[in-house]
Design an enzyme around this catalytic site. Sequence first.
Site, PDB file in Angstrom:
ATOM      1  N   TYR A   1       5.229  15.126  24.252  1.00 32.95           N
ATOM      2  CA  TYR A   1       3.978  15.598  23.646  1.00 32.95           C
ATOM      3  C   TYR A   1       3.591  16.957  24.217  1.00 32.95           C
ATOM      4  CZ  TYR A   1      -0.941  15.642  22.238  1.00 32.95           C
ATOM      5  OH  TYR A   1      -2.159  15.999  21.710  1.00 32.95           O
TER       6      TYR A   1
ATOM      7  N   LYS B   1       3.241  20.590  22.247  1.00 31.61           N
ATOM      8  CA  LYS B   1       1.973  21.330  22.166  1.00 31.61           C
ATOM      9  C   LYS B   1       2.062  22.691  22.850  1.00 31.61           C
ATOM     10  CE  LYS B   1      -0.253  18.245  19.816  1.00 31.61           C
ATOM     11  NZ  LYS B   1      -0.736  18.514  18.443  1.00 31.61           N
TER      12      LYS B   1
END
Length: 263
Positions: A156, A160
């Site tokens: 994740y 990002k």
Amino acid sequence: MKDKVNGLVAVVTGGASGIGEATVRKFAAEGWQTIIADVNQERGEAIATELCAEGASVIFRQLDVANQQEVESFSEEVYAKFGAVDALINSGGVLQNAVRITNMPLEDFDRIININLRGTLLMGKIFGARMVADQSGSIINLCSLTTYQAHPQPAYAMSKSALKTLTEVMASEFGPQGVRVNAVAPGYTLTPAMKQRIESGERDPASVIAKSALRRFVEPSEIADAIYFLCSPMAKAITGIVLPIDCGWLASSVYAAAAAQPA
């Protein structure tokens, strides 16, 4: 530029829940024709039906942002129906629970990168090409606190962090044709997914609140307000930025970790 059929048009991926849903509600309330694009058909159709009953112009289309054929077909449908898109909000994405890199299945990494990063790239590439041709439009990507600091959600966080670079590259490439590209970096936000993780013990609300300067969580509507601002004429000189909306978590968490503290 092509003639538009129904005023200002916004496409919101991940619009059936959380920040995406709040963004749909904001743009619809401001009178935009809003298209919810999400894999969750039941929830997406329910939101569209609810908002249309209140007088808004909202439609739902099922979409997997990681599927190139689906994204291409979706864009063809949207442009055939509305003529142009004024705002693309790439809020479609998936979360990850805390895990060590040595214990993370690569299948999880591939899935998260495919949706969060590649899906945003696909949407930006396909819709961005149309906006560049029209010499108008605004794109918003969804970064996070993990864009700036190391967090124990490796896939994740990497997705990002990469979105910051993607935002800057797109802003540089599309800017000469009048298309602005920005991102927001939500802090710990009380979405349904966050509430579920708090209830299951996967997130510690007390720790979040203690490290936030404003001593609270962010509300989804507050992210939506910032996204709307960045798409509006009020932000016409702003492109290539990532705007943290975190109740001061980034600043306060670093401040609290300092080796020296005032008496």
